[in-house]
Design a protein around this motif. Structure first.
Motif, PDB file in Angstrom:
ATOM      1  N   THR A 119       0.803  -1.233   0.099  1.00 16.29           N
ATOM      2  CA  THR A 119       0.091  -0.104  -0.211  1.00 16.29           C
ATOM      3  C   THR A 119       0.975   1.343  -0.150  1.00 16.29           C
ATOM      4  OG1 THR A 119      -1.656  -1.213   1.395  1.00 16.29           O
ATOM      5  CG2 THR A 119      -2.080   1.118   1.378  1.00 16.29           C
ATOM      6  N   SER A 178       2.126   1.860  -3.504  1.00 12.68           N
ATOM      7  CA  SER A 178       0.834   2.328  -4.421  1.00 12.68           C
ATOM      8  C   SER A 178       0.709   3.758  -4.109  1.00 12.68           C
ATOM      9  CB  SER A 178      -0.285   1.717  -3.960  1.00 12.68           C
ATOM     10  OG  SER A 178      -0.455   0.268  -4.361  1.00 12.68           O
ATOM     11  N   VAL A 179       0.615   4.101  -2.693  1.00  6.01           N
ATOM     12  CA  VAL A 179       0.602   5.577  -2.429  1.00  6.01           C
ATOM     13  C   VAL A 179       1.814   6.541  -3.152  1.00  6.01           C
ATOM     14  CG1 VAL A 179       0.638   7.409  -0.402  1.00  6.01           C
ATOM     15  CG2 VAL A 179      -0.628   5.417  -0.365  1.00  6.01           C
ATOM     16  N   ASN A 206       1.291   6.657  -6.890  1.00  9.20           N
ATOM     17  CA  ASN A 206       0.181   7.532  -7.132  1.00  9.20           C
ATOM     18  C   ASN A 206       0.917   9.015  -6.835  1.00  9.20           C
ATOM     19  OD1 ASN A 206      -2.390   5.694  -5.407  1.00  9.20           O
ATOM     20  ND2 ASN A 206      -1.824   5.642  -7.628  1.00  9.20           N
ATOM     21  N   THR A 211      -7.629   7.997  -6.383  1.00  2.13           N
ATOM     22  CA  THR A 211      -6.941   6.650  -6.005  1.00  2.13           C
ATOM     23  C   THR A 211      -5.911   7.064  -5.011  1.00  2.13           C
ATOM     24  OG1 THR A 211      -7.119   6.022  -8.296  1.00  2.13           O
ATOM     25  CG2 THR A 211      -5.439   4.972  -7.040  1.00  2.13           C
ATOM     26  N   ASN A 259      -5.862   5.215  -1.235  1.00  6.63           N
ATOM     27  CA  ASN A 259      -4.772   4.270  -0.873  1.00  6.63           C
ATOM     28  C   ASN A 259      -4.197   4.803   0.510  1.00  6.63           C
ATOM     29  OD1 ASN A 259      -4.789   2.515  -2.857  1.00  6.63           O
ATOM     30  ND2 ASN A 259      -3.307   3.648  -4.375  1.00  6.63           N
TER      31      ASN A 259
END
Length: 213
Positions: free
Chosen positions: A130, A133-134, A137, A172, A176
């Motif tokens: 995660t 992903s952050v 992003n 998103t 996240n």
């Protein structure tokens, strides 16, 4: 010279004795009137029906004490006390059941610590994914915003494609970020729960005369 208390007691006893002598085979009741005086009879005046009173048999023995009705505040306090006692008993039963679970499931404190470490490792793996992903992003969003800023500096209209992508990446990123905070909270809860369980298991094993670790 009789004391005031002695006189009052004599009057009260005399009242009971008189009522008894008048109706030796009947029950009678005694109550306190509005002046604080003891009164007795086979019937209670309506204005004293809500007061505490004693019921005597034909031989002058107390066979019943009729309490006054409780106030709303007293009833509420009694109800709260009842609920608190029920909750205390429920918690005791729940604790006993959980204690049995701990003692029957884990052969040692080390076993419990091993289970904790496995749970934390699983959460840490999700946290790492995660967090990545952050970070991805944020990097992608920064690039898109830079492109939008560059277009504005050149006094050009920002392409709809970029505007749309910015909105999508912002959504998103929010999702996240929320997921990341939830996972961090979950990890903290696991640590706290296992810390409590470890101390409890140590205490249970010590009480049972078993090796603590």
């Amino acid at each position: 010279m009789r004391s005031i208390v002695g006189l009052l007691l004599a009057v009260a006893l005399g009242t009971v004795a008189t009522a008894w002598a008048q109706a030796p085979s009947k029950k009678f009741q005694c109550w306190t009137d509005e002046n604080g005086r003891r009164a007795c009879g086979d019937r209670v005046p309506p204005q004293f029906a809500q007061k505490e009173r004693q019921v005597f048999d034909g031989e002058g023995r107390v066979i019943e004490v009729k309490e006054r009705p409780k106030t709303a505040e007293e009833l509420e306090a009694a109800e709260q006390a009842k609920k608190a006692e029920a909750e205390r008993k429920r918690a005791e039963v729940e604790q006993r059941n959980y204690d049995r679970f701990l003692m029957s499931t884990f052969n040692s404190v080390k076993d419990l610590e091993k289970t904790r470490d496995q749970r934390l490792a699983a959460v840490d793996g999700r946290l790492q994914l995660t967090e990545k992903s952050v970070a991805d992003n944020e990097a992608a969003l920064k690039q898109l915003r830079d492109q939008a800023d560059e277009a504005e500096k050149e006094q050009k209209k920002v392409p709809k494609r970029i505007t749309k992508q910015i909105a999508e990446f912002e959504a998103t990123l929010r999702d996240n970020s929320q997921a990341l905070e939830k996972l961090r909270g979950e990890r903290a809860e696991i640590e706290d729960k296992f810390a409590s369980d470890i101390e409890r298991l140590k205490a249970l094993r010590a009480a049972a005369g078993m090796p603590v670790n």
